[in-house]
Design an enzyme around this catalytic site. Structure first.
Site, PDB file in Angstrom:
ATOM      1  CD1 TRP A 188       7.329   6.680  -2.498  1.00  0.00           C
ATOM      2  CD2 TRP A 188       6.939   6.808  -4.709  1.00  0.00           C
ATOM      3  NE1 TRP A 188       8.549   6.702  -3.135  1.00  0.00           N
ATOM      4  CE2 TRP A 188       8.331   6.778  -4.490  1.00  0.00           C
ATOM      5  CE3 TRP A 188       6.475   6.886  -6.013  1.00  0.00           C
ATOM      6  CZ2 TRP A 188       9.247   6.817  -5.539  1.00  0.00           C
ATOM      7  CZ3 TRP A 188       7.379   6.935  -7.060  1.00  0.00           C
ATOM      8  CH2 TRP A 188       8.749   6.906  -6.814  1.00  0.00           C
ATOM      9  CG  ASN A 209      -7.589  -2.671  -6.187  1.00  0.00           C
ATOM     10  OD1 ASN A 209      -6.663  -3.434  -5.901  1.00  0.00           O
ATOM     11  ND2 ASN A 209      -7.954  -1.680  -5.371  1.00  0.00           N
ATOM     12  CG  HIS A 235       0.180   1.402  -9.199  1.00  0.00           C
ATOM     13  ND1 HIS A 235      -0.062   1.112  -7.873  1.00  0.00           N
ATOM     14  CD2 HIS A 235      -0.900   2.103  -9.637  1.00  0.00           C
ATOM     15  CE1 HIS A 235      -1.246   1.624  -7.528  1.00  0.00           C
ATOM     16  NE2 HIS A 235      -1.764   2.228  -8.573  1.00  0.00           N
ATOM     17  CG  ASN A 294       2.183   1.272  -4.924  1.00  0.00           C
ATOM     18  OD1 ASN A 294       3.102   1.185  -4.127  1.00  0.00           O
ATOM     19  ND2 ASN A 294       1.661   0.225  -5.532  1.00  0.00           N
ATOM     20  CG  ASP A 339      -2.068   0.926   1.122  1.00  0.00           C
ATOM     21  OD1 ASP A 339      -2.319   1.430   0.019  1.00  0.00           O
ATOM     22  OD2 ASP A 339      -2.733   1.168   2.137  1.00  0.00           O
TER      23      ASP A 339
HETATM   24  C1  FPP Z   1      -2.102  -0.060  -3.288  1.00  0.00           C
HETATM   25  O1  FPP Z   1      -1.604   1.264  -3.270  1.00  0.00           O
HETATM   26  C2  FPP Z   1      -1.548  -0.764  -4.453  1.00  0.00           C
HETATM   27  C3  FPP Z   1      -2.291  -1.337  -5.441  1.00  0.00           C
HETATM   28  C4  FPP Z   1      -3.768  -1.330  -5.444  1.00  0.00           C
HETATM   29  C5  FPP Z   1      -1.649  -1.974  -6.619  1.00  0.00           C
HETATM   30  C6  FPP Z   1      -0.404  -2.765  -6.307  1.00  0.00           C
HETATM   31  C7  FPP Z   1       0.151  -3.288  -7.569  1.00  0.00           C
HETATM   32  C8  FPP Z   1       1.458  -3.291  -7.889  1.00  0.00           C
HETATM   33  C9  FPP Z   1       2.537  -2.843  -6.982  1.00  0.00           C
HETATM   34  C10 FPP Z   1       1.878  -3.813  -9.221  1.00  0.00           C
HETATM   35  C11 FPP Z   1       1.750  -5.314  -9.217  1.00  0.00           C
HETATM   36  C12 FPP Z   1       2.813  -5.928  -9.974  1.00  0.00           C
HETATM   37  C13 FPP Z   1       3.496  -7.028  -9.568  1.00  0.00           C
HETATM   38  C14 FPP Z   1       4.612  -7.452 -10.401  1.00  0.00           C
HETATM   39  C15 FPP Z   1       3.200  -7.828  -8.345  1.00  0.00           C
HETATM   40  P1  FPP Z   1      -2.607   2.485  -3.526  1.00  0.00           P
HETATM   41  O2  FPP Z   1      -2.646   2.763  -4.986  1.00  0.00           O
HETATM   42  O3  FPP Z   1      -3.933   2.175  -2.913  1.00  0.00           O
HETATM   43  O4  FPP Z   1      -1.877   3.640  -2.762  1.00  0.00           O
HETATM   44  P2  FPP Z   1      -2.553   4.868  -2.015  1.00  0.00           P
HETATM   45  O5  FPP Z   1      -3.276   4.306  -0.825  1.00  0.00           O
HETATM   46  O6  FPP Z   1      -1.378   5.698  -1.619  1.00  0.00           O
HETATM   47  O7  FPP Z   1      -3.463   5.542  -3.002  1.00  0.00           O
END
Ligand code: FPP
Length: 250
Positions: free
Chosen positions: A34, A77, A46, A31, A29
């Site tokens: 960040w 999602n 991501h 991304n 969590d």
């Molecule tokens: C949550 O952060 C993250 C996700 C919903 C997506 C995670 C996916 C990846 C890291 C790519 C997957 C690829 C591989 C190779 C496993 P958020 O977007 O909810 O962050 P936020 O809470 O800061 O908005």
């Protein structure tokens, strides 16, 4: 750098190699935040997050952890903007293509957990190819939760068992926790010992609801793209200080 190369080793020696969690599960969590902090589109977070996954998987494997499960895409999602969904799917595709070339050499098993009927036929085909390679490999296993929801997983397990009962192949009183586990996407995988959620959020968000019954939780403020081997060490060291009783007494 190969798919599972890592530069960092646990030189400080604080992690007790004899008491490692067998299975670590991570909610990747933070991304989006960040990226926002840097004035970048959420998708940039991501992309870095996918790199961090590779680094942490390598580190877990080298440390001797047997299973790593990450939450890559939840059943909820799909509500995100189409471009964001498509970037995440693209990152998964890229990862699977790389894995098909390297997992045998690196002895990494890969498994996807979730309702895969809703992902694109192209990704489904890549999942099948990685499954075929995984069946020839022993050792470390990375599980990627894709179109995964804990409630969805429990519901589909209940439906499968109910259908077996209706067909006269099973009887309700035969159902035990062990048997029920065999109907879950995670069938055959031991329950997670340690669940990590970075980014300051203190929720489970529909992740491994059945499997987390006795998991130890670790929360930290680091955003996933900043998470690294030292952050994982800190989580494992914290876990190793816990007294796990599984409902019993000492
Ligand atoms: C949550 O952060 C993250 C996700 C919903 C997506 C995670 C996916 C990846 C890291 C790519 C997957 C690829 C591989 C190779 C496993 P958020 O977007 O909810 O962050 P936020 O809470 O800061 O908005």
């Amino acid at each position: 750098m190969g798919l599972f190369d890592s530069q960092y080793s646990n030189k400080a020696g604080q992690v007790d190699q004899n008491r490692l969690p067998r299975h670590i599960a991570i909610i990747m969590d933070g991304n989006g935040r960040w990226a926002k902090q840097r004035g970048l589109p959420r998708t940039a977070g991501h992309k870095v997050g996918a790199e961090v996954f590779r680094k942490i998987a390598t580190y877990c494997k080298n440390l001797g952890v047997e299973y790593l499960t990450v939450y890559a895409f939840s059943t909820e999602n799909w509500k995100r903007p189409e471009t964001e969904v498509s970037v995440i799917m693209g990152l998964l595709k890229q990862y699977m293509l790389e894995a098909i070339d390297s997992m045998e050499r690196d002895q990494i098993r890969l498994r996807f957990l979730g309702d895969l009927s809703a992902i694109s036929p192209e990704l489904q085909e890549l999942v099948e190819r990685t499954n075929a390679i995984s069946s020839r490999i022993e050792g470390f296993q990375a599980n990627v939760c894709l179109n995964y929801g804990g409630r969805d997983e429990i519901l589909q397990a209940a439906r499968t068992f109910a259908a077996e009962c209706a067909a006269g192949e099973a009887a309700p009183e035969e159902l035990t926790a062990d048997r029920f586990g065999g109907y879950l996407y995670s069938a055959g995988i031991p329950d997670p010992d340690l669940v990590i959620r970075p980014s300051g959020e203190l929720r489970l968000s529909n992740f491994l609801l059945w499997q987390c019954a006795y998991a130890e939780f670790y929360f930290c403020d680091t955003l996933w793209p900043d998470f690294d081997e030292r952050a994982l060490d800190a989580a494992i060291i914290d876990y190793q200080r816990r007294d796990r009783r599984f409902g019993g007494i000492k």
